[in-house]
Motif scaffolding. Structure first.
Motif, PDB file in Angstrom:
ATOM      1  N   PRO A  79     -73.436  37.632 -25.128  1.00 36.78           N
ATOM      2  CA  PRO A  79     -72.499  37.030 -24.169  1.00 36.78           C
ATOM      3  C   PRO A  79     -71.330  37.933 -23.816  1.00 36.78           C
ATOM      4  O   PRO A  79     -70.927  38.006 -22.657  1.00 36.78           O
ATOM      5  N   ARG A  80     -70.754  38.647 -24.798  1.00 37.46           N
ATOM      6  CA  ARG A  80     -69.586  39.477 -24.526  1.00 37.46           C
ATOM      7  C   ARG A  80     -69.935  40.631 -23.587  1.00 37.46           C
ATOM      8  O   ARG A  80     -69.228  40.907 -22.622  1.00 37.46           O
ATOM      9  N   ARG A  81     -71.031  41.322 -23.872  1.00 44.61           N
ATOM     10  CA  ARG A  81     -71.423  42.435 -23.027  1.00 44.61           C
ATOM     11  C   ARG A  81     -71.883  41.962 -21.652  1.00 44.61           C
ATOM     12  O   ARG A  81     -71.728  42.670 -20.653  1.00 44.61           O
ATOM     13  N   SER A  82     -72.414  40.762 -21.580  1.00 43.96           N
ATOM     14  CA  SER A  82     -72.809  40.200 -20.288  1.00 43.96           C
ATOM     15  C   SER A  82     -71.587  39.912 -19.431  1.00 43.96           C
ATOM     16  O   SER A  82     -71.568  40.206 -18.226  1.00 43.96           O
ATOM     17  N   ILE A  83     -70.551  39.349 -20.036  1.00 44.03           N
ATOM     18  CA  ILE A  83     -69.296  39.109 -19.311  1.00 44.03           C
ATOM     19  C   ILE A  83     -68.721  40.438 -18.832  1.00 44.03           C
ATOM     20  O   ILE A  83     -68.270  40.569 -17.687  1.00 44.03           O
ATOM     21  N   ALA A  84     -68.755  41.445 -19.715  1.00 47.39           N
ATOM     22  CA  ALA A  84     -68.231  42.761 -19.358  1.00 47.39           C
ATOM     23  C   ALA A  84     -69.003  43.375 -18.194  1.00 47.39           C
ATOM     24  O   ALA A  84     -68.423  44.103 -17.377  1.00 47.39           O
ATOM     25  N   ALA A  85     -70.294  43.085 -18.092  1.00 44.16           N
ATOM     26  CA  ALA A  85     -71.101  43.639 -17.006  1.00 44.16           C
ATOM     27  C   ALA A  85     -70.867  42.925 -15.683  1.00 44.16           C
ATOM     28  O   ALA A  85     -70.865  43.541 -14.614  1.00 44.16           O
ATOM     29  N   LEU A  86     -70.653  41.623 -15.736  1.00 43.85           N
ATOM     30  CA  LEU A  86     -70.564  40.846 -14.502  1.00 43.85           C
ATOM     31  C   LEU A  86     -69.206  40.959 -13.806  1.00 43.85           C
ATOM     32  O   LEU A  86     -69.133  40.860 -12.572  1.00 43.85           O
ATOM     33  N   ILE A  87     -68.129  41.148 -14.552  1.00 42.14           N
ATOM     34  CA  ILE A  87     -66.808  41.220 -13.930  1.00 42.14           C
ATOM     35  C   ILE A  87     -66.707  42.392 -12.944  1.00 42.14           C
ATOM     36  O   ILE A  87     -66.334  42.197 -11.774  1.00 42.14           O
ATOM     37  N   PRO A  88     -67.026  43.633 -13.341  1.00 45.09           N
ATOM     38  CA  PRO A  88     -66.960  44.715 -12.341  1.00 45.09           C
ATOM     39  C   PRO A  88     -68.001  44.568 -11.242  1.00 45.09           C
ATOM     40  O   PRO A  88     -67.765  44.996 -10.109  1.00 45.09           O
ATOM     41  N   SER A  89     -69.144  43.963 -11.557  1.00 50.52           N
ATOM     42  CA  SER A  89     -70.175  43.755 -10.535  1.00 50.52           C
ATOM     43  C   SER A  89     -69.652  42.866  -9.421  1.00 50.52           C
ATOM     44  O   SER A  89     -69.845  43.142  -8.227  1.00 50.52           O
ATOM     45  N   PHE A  90     -68.972  41.802  -9.808  1.00 53.61           N
ATOM     46  CA  PHE A  90     -68.391  40.882  -8.832  1.00 53.61           C
ATOM     47  C   PHE A  90     -67.314  41.569  -8.001  1.00 53.61           C
ATOM     48  O   PHE A  90     -67.286  41.457  -6.765  1.00 53.61           O
ATOM     49  N   ALA A  91     -66.439  42.315  -8.667  1.00 57.09           N
ATOM     50  CA  ALA A  91     -65.334  42.975  -7.966  1.00 57.09           C
ATOM     51  C   ALA A  91     -65.846  44.021  -6.971  1.00 57.09           C
ATOM     52  O   ALA A  91     -65.393  44.079  -5.816  1.00 57.09           O
ATOM     53  N   ILE A  92     -66.802  44.856  -7.386  1.00 54.97           N
ATOM     54  CA  ILE A  92     -67.331  45.894  -6.502  1.00 54.97           C
ATOM     55  C   ILE A  92     -68.055  45.269  -5.321  1.00 54.97           C
ATOM     56  O   ILE A  92     -67.951  45.740  -4.175  1.00 54.97           O
ATOM     57  N   ALA A  93     -68.791  44.191  -5.573  1.00 55.82           N
ATOM     58  CA  ALA A  93     -69.510  43.514  -4.491  1.00 55.82           C
ATOM     59  C   ALA A  93     -68.549  43.007  -3.430  1.00 55.82           C
ATOM     60  O   ALA A  93     -68.801  43.134  -2.220  1.00 55.82           O
ATOM     61  N   GLN A  94     -67.435  42.448  -3.854  1.00 55.56           N
ATOM     62  CA  GLN A  94     -66.477  41.922  -2.893  1.00 55.56           C
ATOM     63  C   GLN A  94     -65.770  43.036  -2.118  1.00 55.56           C
ATOM     64  O   GLN A  94     -65.449  42.871  -0.944  1.00 55.56           O
ATOM     65  N   VAL A  95     -65.544  44.166  -2.748  1.00 57.47           N
ATOM     66  CA  VAL A  95     -64.988  45.319  -2.036  1.00 57.47           C
ATOM     67  C   VAL A  95     -65.952  45.768  -0.931  1.00 57.47           C
ATOM     68  O   VAL A  95     -65.552  46.049   0.199  1.00 57.47           O
ATOM     69  N   ALA A  96     -67.242  45.819  -1.276  1.00 56.38           N
ATOM     70  CA  ALA A  96     -68.250  46.221  -0.296  1.00 56.38           C
ATOM     71  C   ALA A  96     -68.310  45.248   0.876  1.00 56.38           C
ATOM     72  O   ALA A  96     -68.400  45.657   2.039  1.00 56.38           O
ATOM     73  N   VAL A  97     -68.250  43.961   0.581  1.00 55.62           N
ATOM     74  CA  VAL A  97     -68.278  42.955   1.648  1.00 55.62           C
ATOM     75  C   VAL A  97     -67.038  43.082   2.529  1.00 55.62           C
ATOM     76  O   VAL A  97     -67.113  43.015   3.758  1.00 55.62           O
ATOM     77  N   ALA A  98     -65.874  43.273   1.902  1.00 55.20           N
ATOM     78  CA  ALA A  98     -64.625  43.356   2.658  1.00 55.20           C
ATOM     79  C   ALA A  98     -64.618  44.535   3.632  1.00 55.20           C
ATOM     80  O   ALA A  98     -64.104  44.426   4.751  1.00 55.20           O
ATOM     81  N   PHE A  99     -65.227  45.670   3.233  1.00 54.66           N
ATOM     82  CA  PHE A  99     -65.222  46.860   4.085  1.00 54.66           C
ATOM     83  C   PHE A  99     -66.501  47.002   4.909  1.00 54.66           C
ATOM     84  O   PHE A  99     -66.660  47.978   5.646  1.00 54.66           O
TER      85      PHE A  99
END
Length: 392
Positions: free
Chosen positions: A313-333
């Motif tokens: 669970p801990r490493r999964s949370i660590a993987a998903l947080i940057p994934s979400f942030a990068i995805a939203q940056v890509a959508v925004a630009f």
């Protein structure tokens, strides 16, 4: 009056787009968002495929326009992609992605679609859009380092004894809440375009960065307090629920980004069929993603969750947080981005935080080669096929 031949070609292009949307739903947008949660045993494979399909559809409709327009009109200059070119490009990319799904290797969808669209555009006599390419390549190159690095640091903090988990997890949840508060949604902001939750909360008081920042902090504090209260009652259950919420956010973001890869090549056709709104394309693309997630995603979910890294669970949370942030940056630009690249990089980063346990280096090498090869192959094949058709 549009002639029947043009209508027929457009129908074929739409069917190719639907096939592409299915392939994306079965591959990157359908498998990557919940792969870490499945790897952490927080949700079953089949249930993950069901949920990610619904959330991906919602993201496609509410956030898909920026990437859709970028793929349709910003990858090549001097020409407008025809219905025939759209068909060739979409079929080339979809076949490559589908082969990756059935072989168990996550082909980078953004690589294949970008290569295919550029290939057919160049074959039509278009000019390269170098400024857009620089944006795209910058994000593609930085993603493994930024996503993997953030995942690594986050996973290390979650494993550290000197950082209380009951404090860190709510803080991370608050950070995610702040990002969500500033996502642009199509249904917000009135007729002038999309708007954010923070912006809508601040609107009755007034406009301005300070008011929006205040609303963002209030939302972040609310989310952090809620997660902290949940953790005080059931720490393991709260961690699992936070993980599932992150997977849902990534699934939503995947729909907003990946639908543009499927329907973007159809955007130039709207000049011919001006009675069809962009929303209709987004809705149709969302349906294709939904179908792909429900029918083909479980295979890739298993590949990512079990073959790349043994996640807790801990490493999964660590993987998903940057994934979400990068995805939203890509959508925004409005930048087409590969969710396979994002999530695999984050999974590996979180895996190395535990000494590299469970990370398959051989699998990663083949995956990177597949990404690079898919870009070159899709560009060459689509260019060659379109050139051959033009010579007939």
């Amino acid at each position: 009056m549009v002639d029947p031949a043009t209508i027929g070609t457009a129908v074929v292009a739409a069917l190719a787009s639907l096939f592409m949307a299915w392939a994306i739903g079965a591959g990157s947008s359908g498998s990557t968002p919940f792969a870490p949660a499945v790897g952490a045993n927080a949700i079953s494979v089949m249930r993950a495929g069901l949920v990610v399909g619904v959330l991906g559809f919602a993201g496609a409709v509410l956030q898909g326009q920026s990437v859709t327009e970028a793929v349709g009109s910003e990858l090549i200059g001097g020409v407008s992609i025809s219905a025939l070119a759209a068909t060739v490009g979409l079929l080339t990319a979809a076949i490559l992605v589908a082969l990756g799904v059935f072989k168990g290797y996550p082909i980078a969808t953004a690589f294949t679609v970008t290569g295919a669209v550029v290939g057919v555009g160049l074959a039509m006599g278009g000019t390269p859009a170098w400024a857009k390419y620089r944006q795209i390549v910058t994000l593609w190159v930085l993603t493994p380092f930024i996503g993997g690095g953030i995942a690594y640091v986050t996973a290390r903090l979650l494993r550290a004894d000197w950082v209380p988990e009951r404090t860190l997890v709510p803080a991370l949840a608050g950070l995610v809440g702040a990002i969500v508060a500033n996502i642009q949604f199509a249904l917000l902001g009135g007729s002038g375009g999309g708007g954010s939750i923070a912006g809508e909360i601040a609107r009755p008081i007034g406009e301005g960065l300070a008011l929006r920042a205040g609303a963002t902090l209030a939302i972040a504090a609310l989310v952090a307090t809620t997660v902290a209260a949940d953790a005080s009652r059931d720490e393991e259950g709260a961690q699992r629920r936070f993980l599932l919420a992150l997977g849902g956010l990534v699934a939503f973001s995947a729909g907003g980004s990946q639908v543009g890869l499927a329907i973007g090549p159809l955007v130039p056709l709207l000049d011919t069929f001006d009675s069809i709104p962009v929303f209709a394309l987004l809705f149709g693309g969302g349906i294709g993603l939904l179908a792909g997630s429900w029918t083909g995603a479980p295979r890739m979910i298993k590949a990512l969750s079990q073959d790349y890294s043994s996640l807790g669970p801990r490493r999964s949370i660590a993987a998903l947080i940057p994934s979400f942030a990068i995805a939203q940056v890509a959508v925004a630009f409005g930048i087409p981005v590969s969710f396979n690249e994002i999530i695999v990089s984050a999974i590996v980063g979180s895996g190395f935080a535990a000494g590299g346990a469970g990370v398959s280096r051989k699998k990663m090498l083949f995956t990177v080669l597949a990404w690079v090869g898919s870009l070159a192959l899709s560009l060459a094949v689509s260019f060659g096929v379109m050139t051959a058709i033009g010579a007939l």
